[in-house]
Design a protein around this motif. Structure first.
Motif, mmCIF file in Angstrom:
data_model
loop_
_atom_site.group_PDB
_atom_site.id
_atom_site.type_symbol
_atom_site.label_atom_id
_atom_site.label_comp_id
_atom_site.label_asym_id
_atom_site.label_seq_id
_atom_site.Cartn_x
_atom_site.Cartn_y
_atom_site.Cartn_z
ATOM 1 N N GLY A 89 39.133 50.577 39.647
ATOM 2 C CA GLY A 89 39.152 51.811 40.229
ATOM 3 C C GLY A 89 39.204 53.004 39.402
ATOM 4 O O GLY A 89 39.072 54.363 39.805
ATOM 5 N N GLU A 122 31.260 45.678 45.072
ATOM 6 C CA GLU A 122 32.542 46.384 45.565
ATOM 7 C C GLU A 122 33.618 45.635 45.004
ATOM 8 O O GLU A 122 34.594 46.340 44.771
ATOM 9 C CB GLU A 122 32.267 46.137 47.240
ATOM 10 C CG GLU A 122 33.396 46.815 47.837
ATOM 11 C CD GLU A 122 33.534 48.467 47.976
ATOM 12 O OE1 GLU A 122 34.652 48.931 48.237
ATOM 13 O OE2 GLU A 122 32.365 48.957 47.247
ATOM 14 N N LYS A 124 36.477 47.984 43.170
ATOM 15 C CA LYS A 124 37.715 48.157 43.708
ATOM 16 C C LYS A 124 38.739 47.716 42.536
ATOM 17 O O LYS A 124 39.712 48.285 42.539
ATOM 18 C CB LYS A 124 37.935 47.176 45.024
ATOM 19 C CG LYS A 124 37.356 47.664 46.362
ATOM 20 C CD LYS A 124 37.632 46.941 47.511
ATOM 21 C CE LYS A 124 37.048 47.479 48.692
ATOM 22 N NZ LYS A 124 37.549 46.561 50.052
#
Length: 371
Positions: free
Chosen positions: A139, A132, A136
């Motif tokens: 992106g 994650e 992030k």
């Protein structure tokens, strides 16, 4: 009377210990299960790259990097390699190392990123969802994550148990991903399976403007097995899939941590003493299908001699010129993928026990033109 009482207490303690050991062994056996083969892997962020196909003749950059579950700063050593720690030094250290990895990738700005040992919920990395963090920060990429292995709680070392692991392979692309598939590799069926765990590779499909596909393989082969038959079985299986893509006329970029010496004799190249630590055996190139080769083999001798290593032994903190180093990371490429540049990114093992490997390449137009 006193000795009889002490004897009874010792007997009870021994029975309790036996029950604990037996119960733990049963727990390991009952909770062990292999991840199913040919598992479809979900692709995320598809809207970011929809319709962006690979183009023949265009230049692209790919990076493969084993991030070492965010633990391996240059002063870190790992218990499985004879070192000190079973977990990362702290949660803060994990986040700092992953942040450093992200900064490295942002600097290179590659089109394809192949990451290995990305934890999502492991004791050893303090339950940090590393995938994650990468997702992030990156992106603008389409991404998929295939679980490489999940394990029961390992109560070793007793002073700081390694714990449970959930770790995988994350593949990022600025090009459209039309699908991804996880393939389960052969592993040991002996008790050693509780140490070397599951292994896999993930194949990502990217459309090419000539109607073919760019098949991107993200690979992490077994690390600690001494059974050469397992290693050969893994490479033979991988080769079978590579051969099918070659036969279909697809373009193949297969990168990752092969845990085999891709140079054949890394100690001679890097001038390190292999007498005690040469766990990386020469990669069995003879098992590769026609039309696939180790990318390092396409370089000249002068280029090979100028390379930085891709992996260090983690028995102790890294010390340049002293630590055992080798080349287990890199790419296997089909003949229709042309290398423009290939190098190890020498980061001094600052954030991982691996250095990234960067490939700049182009897709060759087949003889006779398209169609």
């Amino acid at each position: 009377m006193m000795w009889k009482r002490i004897g009874k207490i010792l007997l009870v303690l021994l029975l309790l210990l036996a029950a604990l050991v037996g119960g733990y062994a049963a727990y390991l056996l009952l909770t062990y299960d292999r991840i199913e083969d040919r598992q479809v892997v979900e692709v995320e962020n598809t809207a970011q790259t929809e319709g962006v196909t690979a183009r023949v003749g265009e230049t692209y950059t790919a990076v493969t990097y084993n991030v070492g579950f965010g633990a391996y700063s240059d002063d870190y050593s790992f218990f499985m390699d004879g070192g000190k720690y079973a977990r990362a030094m702290s949660e803060a250290a994990v986040r700092e190392n992953i942040g450093g990895d992200i900064a490295l990738l942002e600097r290179d700005n590659p089109d394809l990123v192949l990451l290995q040992e990305v934890d999502r919920g492991s004791t050893r990395s303090y339950q940090v969802d590393e995938h994650e963090l990468f997702r992030k920060a990156m992106g603008e990429y389409a991404v998929n994550h295939g679980v490489n292995y999940h394990s029961a709680y390992l109560f070793y070392p007793l002073t700081q148990p390694h714990g449970a692991s959930l770790s995988g392979l994350s593949t990022f692309s600025r090009l459209e991903m039309t699908g991804a598939l996880r393939r389960s590799l052969p592993v040991s069926t002996s008790l050693y399976k509780f140490i070397d765990l599951d292994r896999c590779y993930v194949v990502t499909r990217i459309p090419v403007d000539d109607g073919k596909e760019l098949a991107v393989y993200n690979v992490h082969l077994s690390a600690y097995t001494e059974d050469e038959s397992i290693v050969k079985a893994q490479i033979a299986m991988l080769s079978g899939d590579l051969e099918q893509d070659v036969a279909a006329g697809n373009y193949v970029v297969c990168g990752g941590d092969f845990n085999q010496d891709l140079l054949g004799d890394s100690p001679a190249v890097f001038g390190t003493d292999a007498s005690a630590e040469n766990w990386a055996k020469p990669f069995p190139k003879e098992l590769l299908p026609k039309g696939i080769s180790v990318a390092w083999d396409r370089l000249g001798q002068a280029e090979i001699e100028s390379l930085a290593p891709s992996c260090r032994n983690a028995d102790a903190p890294y010390e340049a010129g002293v630590s055992f180093v080798t080349m287990v990371d890199g790419f296997l490429l089909s003949d229709n993928v042309e290398i423009l540049e290939l190098e190890t990114v020498d980061n001094g093992f600052l954030y991982s026990d691996h250095n990234p490997v960067r490939l700049r390449f182009t897709l060759r137009e087949k003889e006779g033109g398209r169609g």
